[in-house]
Scaffold this motif. Structure first.
Motif, PDB file in Angstrom:
ATOM      1  N   LEU A 141     144.627 -13.001 -55.957  1.00 47.24           N
ATOM      2  CA  LEU A 141     143.570 -13.159 -56.850  1.00 47.24           C
ATOM      3  C   LEU A 141     142.426 -11.844 -56.786  1.00 47.24           C
ATOM      4  CD1 LEU A 141     142.006 -14.305 -59.402  1.00 47.24           C
ATOM      5  CD2 LEU A 141     140.780 -15.882 -57.770  1.00 47.24           C
ATOM      6  N   SER A 142     142.202 -11.650 -55.665  1.00 48.87           N
ATOM      7  CA  SER A 142     141.156 -10.583 -55.263  1.00 48.87           C
ATOM      8  C   SER A 142     141.985  -8.950 -55.231  1.00 48.87           C
ATOM      9  CB  SER A 142     140.267 -10.867 -54.195  1.00 48.87           C
ATOM     10  OG  SER A 142     140.829 -10.894 -53.099  1.00 48.87           O
ATOM     11  N   GLY A 143     142.953  -9.273 -54.369  1.00 50.79           N
ATOM     12  CA  GLY A 143     144.006  -8.168 -54.084  1.00 50.79           C
ATOM     13  C   GLY A 143     142.929  -7.327 -53.110  1.00 50.79           C
ATOM     14  N   ARG A 144     142.013  -7.732 -52.405  1.00 54.72           N
ATOM     15  CA  ARG A 144     141.248  -6.912 -51.651  1.00 54.72           C
ATOM     16  C   ARG A 144     141.389  -7.128 -50.094  1.00 54.72           C
ATOM     17  NH1 ARG A 144     135.417 -10.108 -50.909  1.00 54.72           N
ATOM     18  NH2 ARG A 144     134.645  -7.821 -50.561  1.00 54.72           N
ATOM     19  N   ASN A 145     142.137  -8.060 -49.814  1.00 56.81           N
ATOM     20  CA  ASN A 145     142.441  -8.470 -48.294  1.00 56.81           C
ATOM     21  C   ASN A 145     143.639  -7.489 -47.595  1.00 56.81           C
ATOM     22  OD1 ASN A 145     140.371 -10.384 -47.753  1.00 56.81           O
ATOM     23  ND2 ASN A 145     141.508 -11.745 -49.107  1.00 56.81           N
ATOM     24  N   ALA A 146     143.672  -7.406 -46.495  1.00 53.37           N
ATOM     25  CA  ALA A 146     144.627  -6.519 -45.604  1.00 53.37           C
ATOM     26  C   ALA A 146     145.966  -6.887 -46.073  1.00 53.37           C
ATOM     27  CB  ALA A 146     144.348  -6.482 -44.305  1.00 53.37           C
ATOM     28  N   LEU A 147     146.270  -8.316 -46.011  1.00 59.64           N
ATOM     29  CA  LEU A 147     147.582  -8.922 -46.064  1.00 59.64           C
ATOM     30  C   LEU A 147     148.327  -8.320 -47.533  1.00 59.64           C
ATOM     31  CD1 LEU A 147     150.000 -10.484 -44.910  1.00 59.64           C
ATOM     32  CD2 LEU A 147     148.779 -12.621 -45.716  1.00 59.64           C
ATOM     33  N   PRO A 148     147.865  -8.678 -48.467  1.00 55.53           N
ATOM     34  CA  PRO A 148     148.212  -8.526 -49.746  1.00 55.53           C
ATOM     35  C   PRO A 148     148.599  -6.924 -49.994  1.00 55.53           C
ATOM     36  CG  PRO A 148     146.276  -9.447 -50.320  1.00 55.53           C
ATOM     37  CD  PRO A 148     146.485  -9.566 -48.873  1.00 55.53           C
ATOM     38  N   VAL A 149     147.594  -6.171 -49.765  1.00 51.68           N
ATOM     39  CA  VAL A 149     147.321  -4.580 -49.777  1.00 51.68           C
ATOM     40  C   VAL A 149     148.573  -4.090 -49.166  1.00 51.68           C
ATOM     41  CG1 VAL A 149     146.232  -2.594 -49.465  1.00 51.68           C
ATOM     42  CG2 VAL A 149     144.903  -4.477 -50.419  1.00 51.68           C
ATOM     43  N   VAL A 168     141.938  -7.612 -62.120  1.00 53.45           N
ATOM     44  CA  VAL A 168     141.388  -6.209 -61.857  1.00 53.45           C
ATOM     45  C   VAL A 168     140.009  -6.083 -61.620  1.00 53.45           C
ATOM     46  CG1 VAL A 168     141.245  -3.873 -62.807  1.00 53.45           C
ATOM     47  CG2 VAL A 168     143.277  -5.174 -62.895  1.00 53.45           C
ATOM     48  N   ALA A 169     139.176  -7.239 -61.862  1.00 53.35           N
ATOM     49  CA  ALA A 169     137.807  -7.377 -62.012  1.00 53.35           C
ATOM     50  C   ALA A 169     137.298  -7.053 -60.399  1.00 53.35           C
ATOM     51  CB  ALA A 169     137.220  -8.676 -62.423  1.00 53.35           C
ATOM     52  N   TYR A 170     138.104  -7.826 -59.540  1.00 52.52           N
ATOM     53  CA  TYR A 170     137.750  -7.563 -58.178  1.00 52.52           C
ATOM     54  C   TYR A 170     137.428  -6.025 -57.806  1.00 52.52           C
ATOM     55  CZ  TYR A 170     137.716 -12.644 -57.141  1.00 52.52           C
ATOM     56  OH  TYR A 170     137.568 -13.931 -57.387  1.00 52.52           O
ATOM     57  N   ALA A 171     138.441  -5.214 -58.218  1.00 54.49           N
ATOM     58  CA  ALA A 171     138.501  -3.976 -57.551  1.00 54.49           C
ATOM     59  C   ALA A 171     137.513  -3.291 -58.373  1.00 54.49           C
ATOM     60  CB  ALA A 171     139.812  -3.273 -58.064  1.00 54.49           C
ATOM     61  N   GLU A 172     136.762  -3.922 -59.451  1.00 55.48           N
ATOM     62  CA  GLU A 172     135.719  -3.303 -60.176  1.00 55.48           C
ATOM     63  C   GLU A 172     134.295  -3.567 -59.691  1.00 55.48           C
ATOM     64  OE1 GLU A 172     136.451  -4.098 -64.115  1.00 55.48           O
ATOM     65  OE2 GLU A 172     138.050  -2.555 -64.472  1.00 55.48           O
ATOM     66  N   GLU A 173     134.226  -4.778 -58.877  1.00 50.13           N
ATOM     67  CA  GLU A 173     133.186  -5.375 -58.673  1.00 50.13           C
ATOM     68  C   GLU A 173     132.806  -5.712 -57.123  1.00 50.13           C
ATOM     69  OE1 GLU A 173     132.052  -8.568 -61.184  1.00 50.13           O
ATOM     70  OE2 GLU A 173     133.124  -7.710 -62.881  1.00 50.13           O
ATOM     71  N   THR A 174     134.032  -5.477 -56.287  1.00 50.82           N
ATOM     72  CA  THR A 174     133.961  -5.793 -54.807  1.00 50.82           C
ATOM     73  C   THR A 174     134.381  -4.610 -54.066  1.00 50.82           C
ATOM     74  OG1 THR A 174     135.965  -6.760 -54.571  1.00 50.82           O
ATOM     75  CG2 THR A 174     134.349  -8.279 -55.398  1.00 50.82           C
ATOM     76  N   LYS A 175     134.203  -4.623 -52.952  1.00 46.52           N
ATOM     77  CA  LYS A 175     134.755  -3.603 -51.950  1.00 46.52           C
ATOM     78  C   LYS A 175     136.088  -4.377 -51.125  1.00 46.52           C
ATOM     79  CE  LYS A 175     130.290  -1.697 -50.684  1.00 46.52           C
ATOM     80  NZ  LYS A 175     129.591  -1.044 -49.865  1.00 46.52           N
ATOM     81  N   SER A 176     137.144  -3.112 -51.178  1.00 43.46           N
ATOM     82  CA  SER A 176     138.445  -3.605 -50.502  1.00 43.46           C
ATOM     83  C   SER A 176     138.128  -4.125 -48.878  1.00 43.46           C
ATOM     84  CB  SER A 176     139.339  -2.425 -50.497  1.00 43.46           C
ATOM     85  OG  SER A 176     140.365  -2.721 -49.484  1.00 43.46           O
ATOM     86  N   VAL A 198     135.289 -12.643 -61.165  1.00 41.14           N
ATOM     87  CA  VAL A 198     134.949 -12.595 -59.699  1.00 41.14           C
ATOM     88  C   VAL A 198     134.360 -14.092 -59.033  1.00 41.14           C
ATOM     89  CG1 VAL A 198     133.774 -11.642 -57.696  1.00 41.14           C
ATOM     90  CG2 VAL A 198     134.779 -10.116 -59.577  1.00 41.14           C
ATOM     91  N   GLY A 199     134.920 -14.649 -58.389  1.00 34.10           N
ATOM     92  CA  GLY A 199     134.405 -16.206 -58.002  1.00 34.10           C
ATOM     93  C   GLY A 199     135.333 -17.199 -58.615  1.00 34.10           C
ATOM     94  N   ASP A 200     136.230 -17.018 -59.630  1.00 35.19           N
ATOM     95  CA  ASP A 200     136.973 -18.038 -60.067  1.00 35.19           C
ATOM     96  C   ASP A 200     136.517 -19.480 -60.168  1.00 35.19           C
ATOM     97  OD1 ASP A 200     139.246 -19.014 -60.931  1.00 35.19           O
ATOM     98  OD2 ASP A 200     140.550 -19.345 -58.675  1.00 35.19           O
ATOM     99  N   ALA A 201     135.436 -19.341 -60.993  1.00 32.23           N
ATOM    100  CA  ALA A 201     134.807 -20.670 -61.405  1.00 32.23           C
ATOM    101  C   ALA A 201     134.332 -20.344 -63.002  1.00 32.23           C
ATOM    102  CB  ALA A 201     133.667 -21.037 -60.619  1.00 32.23           C
ATOM    103  N   GLU A 202     134.928 -21.134 -63.855  1.00 28.09           N
ATOM    104  CA  GLU A 202     134.578 -21.148 -65.290  1.00 28.09           C
ATOM    105  C   GLU A 202     133.449 -21.742 -65.863  1.00 28.09           C
ATOM    106  OE1 GLU A 202     136.280 -18.970 -67.346  1.00 28.09           O
ATOM    107  OE2 GLU A 202     136.943 -18.227 -65.535  1.00 28.09           O
ATOM    108  N   LEU A 203     132.792 -22.738 -64.993  1.00 30.95           N
ATOM    109  CA  LEU A 203     131.964 -23.686 -65.615  1.00 30.95           C
ATOM    110  C   LEU A 203     130.708 -23.564 -64.705  1.00 30.95           C
ATOM    111  CD1 LEU A 203     133.896 -26.644 -66.463  1.00 30.95           C
ATOM    112  CD2 LEU A 203     133.231 -24.906 -68.000  1.00 30.95           C
ATOM    113  N   THR A 204     129.501 -23.683 -65.445  1.00 30.55           N
ATOM    114  CA  THR A 204     128.208 -24.264 -64.911  1.00 30.55           C
ATOM    115  C   THR A 204     127.512 -25.135 -65.454  1.00 30.55           C
ATOM    116  OG1 THR A 204     127.134 -22.455 -66.151  1.00 30.55           O
ATOM    117  CG2 THR A 204     127.942 -21.744 -64.231  1.00 30.55           C
ATOM    118  N   LEU A 205     126.586 -25.589 -64.723  1.00 25.52           N
ATOM    119  CA  LEU A 205     125.732 -26.887 -65.301  1.00 25.52           C
ATOM    120  C   LEU A 205     124.404 -26.775 -64.562  1.00 25.52           C
ATOM    121  CD1 LEU A 205     127.695 -30.156 -65.472  1.00 25.52           C
ATOM    122  CD2 LEU A 205     126.755 -28.991 -67.480  1.00 25.52           C
TER     123      LEU A 205
END
Length: 274
Positions: A141-149, A168-176, A198-205
């Motif tokens: 999902l994030s594509g930022r951790n060492a293992l998938p990279v 792709v949002a993670y690459a734009e908004e977070t650091k590898s 980023v955060g993988d959560a679709e709802l708020t209350l």
């Protein structure tokens, strides 16, 4: 589609969930609407990438290559869903890394830590049956951790072609978190963007302190299955019957699958060790 993380739209209204007025589907309905919105975006915006990924798989199967899928943590669920699956390609094999497949290790938090270990991917690939010309689908999902990279980077160095399924949002908004500063998407032949925020959560209350309602499994599994469908169609277009599995719960299913296993056994690794 409005994502609950930005505090706008119905997801951020703060209304209580559950049954409401006639026609009001409540919080569950809003979650389903969010998931449908993401699926619609993927259908409309990723059609070309899905077709390219399916074509890459079909080309590989036609050339006697093998297919592998890898995912860590909850990203592994979508990878597992295309392996030994009724209606799926029999040649999809799971590239397993002990401790990071779903929540198969205790404590579960160890799996998250293992995703950040440098060098693990190289060890896994070296002891796996992958070879030049195969295809590896890396789901993260994030594509930022060492293992998938490193899984994608090292697989390509070995001559595999890599399909990355990520946001792709993670690459734009977070650091590898990889020493190279790169993301999974930077080491792929084809990238499928899940569109998950980023955060993988679709709802708020208003009454709930944290955002909730992850949708990545729904969307990424759909992306994977759409790619499998494109691969099957690509094989058929080449005049090749795609090696599909049938459900063992329908008459003749076991006999059908047995024939497929006999014909393609040299490229199927979930039934035996290479």
């Amino acid at each position: 589609m409005t994502n609950g993380l930005d505090g706008g739209g119905a997801a951020g209204t703060g209304r209580a969930g559950g049954a409401g007025k006639a026609g009001d589907t409540g919080i569950a309905g809003r979650y389903l609407d969010a998931a449908i919105g993401l699926l619609t975006r993927v259908r409309d915006e990723e059609a070309g990438a899905i077709a390219a990924a399916g074509e890459l798989m079909a080309e590989t199967v036609a050339a006697d290559g093998r297919l592998f899928a890898f995912g860590a943590g909850h990203s592994s669920l979508a990878a597992q869903d295309v392996v030994y699956r009724a209606g799926g390609l029999a040649l999809m094999n799971l590239l397993s890394v002990p401790g990071v497949i779903g929540v198969d290790v205790m404590p579960a938090t160890l799996g998250s830590a293992l995703e950040r270990v440098d060098g693990l991917a190289a060890a896994v690939l070296d002891s796996s049956p992958v070879r030049r010309g195969d295809v590896l689908v890396v789901v993260s999902l994030s594509g930022r951790n060492a293992l998938p990279v490193e899984m994608a980077l090292n697989a390509r160095a070995l001559g595999l072609r890599v399909i990355g399924v990520t946001s792709v949002a993670y690459a734009e908004e977070t650091k590898s978190r990889h020493v190279s500063g790169t993301f999974l998407k930077d080491h792929c032949d084809v990238v499928l963007d899940s569109k998950i925020a980023v955060g993988d959560a679709e709802l708020t209350l208003d009454s709930v302190e944290a955002p909730f309602g992850p949708a990545s499994t729904v969307v990424v599994s759909a992306l994977m299955q759409a790619t499998m469908a494109a691969a099957a169609a690509g094989l058929a277009a080449r005049g090749i019957q795609p090696p599909l599995l049938r459900s063992g719960n329908v008459d003749g299913g076991h006999d059908w699958n047995g024939r497929v296993f006999r014909e393609y056994g040299g490229r199927i690794f979930y039934r035996h060790q290479p």
